[in-house]
Design a protein around this motif. Sequence first.
Motif: not given
Length: 835
Positions: A756-776
């Motif tokens: 999907d051209s509007f698929n944000e899942a890839k970007f959300i995955t990356l953002s959540m990876l950053v988020f979890c890494s920071v808080w862990l």
Amino acid sequence: MLVFILLILVLLPQMVCDVPVANCIISNPLPINHKYYQSGDIIIAGIISQIYKLYNRVSFTFHPSEEPPEDLIHFVASWTYLASMELLSTWGRFIPNYKCDVQNNVGAVISGPDSNVYLFTANILCIYKIPQLGYGFAPVMNDQSQDVFFQVMFPKGAHQYKGILQLLLLFRWTWIGIIFSHYSGEKFVQNVLPEFSQRGICFDFIEPLQMVYFTSDITEMVAMWMKIYQVIMSSTANVVIVHDEIHTMIFLITVPAVSESFDIPGKTKGKVWIMMAQMEFTSVPFQRYWDIDITHGALSFATHSKDVIGFQNFLHNRKPTSDEEDGFIQDFWQQAFNCAFPDTEVEKQNEKICTGEEKLESLPGSVFEMSMTSHSYSVYNAVHAVAHALQSMHSSASKCRARVDGVRWSNQQPWQLHHFLRSVSFNDTTGEMISFDENGDLVAGFDIINWVTFPNKSFLRVKVGKIDPIAPKDKIFNIDVEALVWPNNFNQVQPISLCNDFCQLGYSKTKKEGKPFCCYDCLPCPEGKISNLKDMDYCYECVKDHYPNKAQDLCIPKYISFLSHEEPLGISLTIVALSFSSVTAFVLWIFIKHKDTPIVKANNRNLTFTLLISLLLSFLCALLFIGQPESVTCLLRQTAFGIIFSVAVSCVLAKTITVVLAFMATKPGSRMRKWVGKRLANSIVLSSSLMQAGICIIWLATSPPFPDVDMHSMPEEIILECNEGSSLMFYCVLGFMGFLAIISFTVAFLGRNLPDSFNEAKFITLSMLVFCSVWLTFVPTYQSTKGKYMVAVEIFSILFSSAGLLGCIFPPKCYIILIRPELNNRQLLMRKNNN
């Protein structure tokens, strides 16, 4: 009332002799050679140790009276007993317990200065209830009944001991030696030295000093003296207390001279001698040419005294030919001036003739002092005390008082005088008050004397302090330290007498095994503790608002620490927070401006706006952590951050679920169509936010955060912080955000490859990876840091996790909106999607 007085010691305070003096003459064996007598109704008798003689032991080969005496050292008890009994006999006729004349009655007896003289006279005179006054240190009587008629012209001994202890503590002399006599020193060793130990004084040696009485014991005595002297000189203790009586000065003068022929290590080593008040400067004839340097710088205690007016004139008028009754003055004159009188039974060869006009003031101080000593002053006042007691008794007994004009002393008993003697109180000629306490001790203090010697064998007794027991507590002990003269070996520097050197600042004492408690090692203070004085027993912690310096000898005030807007770290974080806030606001402005474009409308633009607003508030929330903690900011910091960030994460979660559900709904026959829509997204955001808000409300209601001061975490800082109140609730807030993030990450990861051209899942995955890494990473880092850096860690986590969401989700959309607006086309995007 006529009172006749014996004042032999006043005339001869220096060439002290040890033959008791009585007021009668006998012709029996072992005659007392030196007597002075004047007749009168009432006699104040004196049995006084004056001349040293050394006798051979009785061999029974000659009659004892024919045994020739030597010319040296001490007296025997028989002379004292004989003198005491003579006082009770008729004058000139020695018949014990028989007295036929009505005159020449003994009213009181003055004895001294040795304790033996007291004991021996008391054994006889107390039987007859004759009042006795001693002018030296009072011994412990063998029989308590002897104390009833005995009192001393000497202050209470405890005052002297306390003064010595104060002297030791003042100069921090904790490592000392003791010399004592068997007669007067045993009680001192048994009763007083334990108290010294309790106050921190240790003893390197405690040696008894003995005197001999017979010529056959001289070699043994000298060997014993040299042994004691070797102990003293080899000792590391620089201070020696001498607890003995007048003859001890003979020991101090003799041993340095005799030690020249002995191999004694350290015999030139100086010592500070502390001498008791019962001691006096005494010498024998052969010592007149010996050095007295050993006493230079010594400290001694003496019964408080003052100069008596007229005493100098009295000495000038005393001549050896002026009174034939005073026989021992001639002996003194011959020994002092090294001459002989023509009528004396001495060898005339090589002897100069005594003229009787020799000047006492020409003699060195080691032979004769022209000033009245404390012992002489005591005898002087003892005589006046008896005179005042006689006068009081005479005045009170109007019917039977003794008068010169006919009323005899026989009407009065000697024991009656004792009552008046105990209660006597008068001012002597120097103006000093003389009185006795209930125990018969003189109500007076002690002078502290510093001895200064000169090459010509003279010396000075310099009064440098005093002990006044009736003064206020803080003024009982006084000494002028600046006026003190120390032994020559110390170069006029205050001597140190320690088992080992002082522990320096930053160190504390630790006991040496097998050594007295005054001997110790020095250990550095443990971390966090100091010692700011020398020789401290232990190190101690600084008060809470201070910390130790590097040398651990000083407490330095802690400085107040918090993450300030004015320091570089605070300024940097503020700039970063405001910068990200500005970027977020700019992105929000772009999306609002282009709200009707397909890329903005895609995937629920309301969620996008809510996410951007929550991110904007998250960046601004970081500013609550910078600055001095206040009640309001402490309440808002964690709760506001927790709720706002939960909204942001729940928006991401809603977006992720919406993307996945939207893809699944496009499949033919899918039942997921009914879940796709704004209602589900809003429900997710609202429910998640309400749950986090509920946790925060419980936190604020039960144990809310509050401003606090942490004085322990950082050694040099007082940290102003927000106490979380309940650590459990704090980690519940973080845990809930982590829970939302993990779900978002999981869902986004599963839908990352949806076409999907509007698929944000890839970007959300990356953002959540950053988020979890920071808080862990945040949790262990937060636990391991202290002070303002804990706050900085949390700010970093807030900023970079928020920046991760902003940077991973919105830059591609902003790129299309601003740089490639031609791609922001629904048909084109739908065509790509279909492809």
